[in-house]
Write a protein that holds these residues in place. Sequence first.
Motif, PDB file in Angstrom:
ATOM      1  N   GLU A  83       0.843  -1.191   0.000  1.00  0.00           N
ATOM      2  CA  GLU A  83       0.000   0.000   0.000  1.00  0.00           C
ATOM      3  C   GLU A  83       0.881   1.245   0.000  1.00  0.00           C
ATOM      4  OE1 GLU A  83      -3.185   0.108  -0.280  1.00  0.00           O
ATOM      5  OE2 GLU A  83      -4.231  -1.317   1.005  1.00  0.00           O
ATOM      6  N   SER A 132      -8.677   5.874   3.766  1.00  0.00           N
ATOM      7  CA  SER A 132      -9.276   4.665   3.199  1.00  0.00           C
ATOM      8  C   SER A 132      -9.108   3.501   4.165  1.00  0.00           C
ATOM      9  CB  SER A 132      -8.619   4.339   1.854  1.00  0.00           C
ATOM     10  OG  SER A 132      -9.118   3.135   1.321  1.00  0.00           O
ATOM     11  N   LYS A 134      -9.543  -0.696   5.053  1.00  0.00           N
ATOM     12  CA  LYS A 134      -9.566  -2.015   4.445  1.00  0.00           C
ATOM     13  C   LYS A 134      -9.413  -3.086   5.517  1.00  0.00           C
ATOM     14  CE  LYS A 134      -7.574  -0.391   0.097  1.00  0.00           C
ATOM     15  NZ  LYS A 134      -6.411  -0.445  -0.823  1.00  0.00           N
ATOM     16  N   THR A 136      -7.735  -6.695   5.829  1.00  0.00           N
ATOM     17  CA  THR A 136      -6.714  -7.453   5.115  1.00  0.00           C
ATOM     18  C   THR A 136      -6.569  -8.847   5.712  1.00  0.00           C
ATOM     19  OG1 THR A 136      -5.473  -5.490   4.482  1.00  0.00           O
ATOM     20  CG2 THR A 136      -4.273  -7.567   4.477  1.00  0.00           C
ATOM     21  N   ARG A 150      -7.723  -8.141   0.358  1.00  0.00           N
ATOM     22  CA  ARG A 150      -8.251  -6.932   0.994  1.00  0.00           C
ATOM     23  C   ARG A 150      -9.711  -6.717   0.636  1.00  0.00           C
ATOM     24  NH1 ARG A 150      -2.764  -4.897  -0.308  1.00  0.00           N
ATOM     25  NH2 ARG A 150      -1.681  -4.711   1.685  1.00  0.00           N
ATOM     26  N   PRO A 152     -12.432  -3.533   1.099  1.00  0.00           N
ATOM     27  CA  PRO A 152     -12.623  -2.145   1.557  1.00  0.00           C
ATOM     28  C   PRO A 152     -13.934  -1.975   2.299  1.00  0.00           C
ATOM     29  CG  PRO A 152     -13.101  -2.318  -0.784  1.00  0.00           C
ATOM     30  CD  PRO A 152     -12.608  -3.679  -0.349  1.00  0.00           C
ATOM     31  N   THR A 384     -14.856 -10.100  -1.338  1.00  0.00           N
ATOM     32  CA  THR A 384     -13.693 -10.258  -2.212  1.00  0.00           C
ATOM     33  C   THR A 384     -13.398 -11.745  -2.372  1.00  0.00           C
ATOM     34  OG1 THR A 384     -12.700  -8.153  -1.555  1.00  0.00           O
ATOM     35  CG2 THR A 384     -11.232  -9.793  -2.502  1.00  0.00           C
TER      36      THR A 384
END
Length: 388
Positions: A83, A132, A134, A136, A150, A152, A384
């Motif tokens: 990141e 932001s 996330k 993980t 990840r 979000p 995800t």
Amino acid sequence: MIEVIAEILRGPVFLAGETLHCRITLTNKLSDENDSTNNQETSEKISWASVQLHCQRYVNEQKVNLQQQQLSNSTALIATKGETGQTVYTSKPCVLFCDLTLQPGETRIFSYSETISTHVPPTFRGSYVKYSYKLTIGTQRVNHPTTLIRVPFRVLVVPDLDKFIRQDKAAIASSQTGITVDNPFVSPNRTEIDSLTTALDALQILTSRAHQHVYNITNNRGRVCRFTLFKNNFKLGEDITGIIDFDHTDVSCLQYTVTLQSEEILNQHYRRKSSQFPNLTSFTKQSEFCLSTSQTYLSLSIPLSCTPTFSVDLVSIRWKLHFEFVISKTPRSLLSTNNDPSTSTIWLPSSSIDVESMTWDLGIKILPTNPCFANNVAKVSCTTVATI
């Protein structure tokens, strides 16, 4: 081949202080699902899996000078690996499992929950800075590199939520000792703190209509109009309603426009130039012609996707109603009175009017809403799917 599905339950929007729940599903999928031979050879081993929440801050380096500010929140699992930006918040890493073996076609489901800190900035995408969030998931198959997956999500922050939680704790403790405490945030039957319930109750109190506010908008020639606003604190998704009164004024107004605007204000210590102005963003707008109008009504909706009012060390977000008036430089001519009922009077406006414009700003406060409502307009997926 291992398929990993990470799904944040209930949706991708949360209030700071609320507990996030996630379901992680791992499935050993065969390359050919019809081939049921050599099952022993197709079993898969996963060394470990760990989960962590984190918030990344991204700044526009052409406009923001961080003065070599360093943020250190590293852990054994570097959830932010790959990141950009700076990590401003990380939760404690949670190990889901170690040495997991999946037979062909086998599925294992793991649950993860974490309470989001109340001392965090909200999700925000601005001109100067971006925050932001996330979730993980780090995992590693035997003899394979580590894989990071990840998901979000969005965080909304209720101001001074800690204060309301302390009130809840004090009221619950007093009720258990037999002492009666008049606290509007606590039901007599509550025995534990629910941060989401406390936050929603606090928002209801903060945005309730206490009394109306009346503003006389004037210029150097007198009063242009009188504006009545029923409250100054609003929630995302609400309508801002008010009354604009042009009766008994000194100046004739031909047209008005009201725009809901946010101001992204960079702390002066982090500005590249001292002359940097706040970054203005316009949202909903209402415009009307009002020549010879006595009274009209304002109704502006607040988008659920907006970022509520907040302030941190680096940047702050404020909201305002921006008024623009087109007013006549000369007094409005009076209509002649006609007492003959058999005839009528027709009045036509002038083909050209000498005008000028003026602006006026009124600051308001916008607070979060129930995250279930904000889920309806969320632009991010709470699921995800990856293959390791």
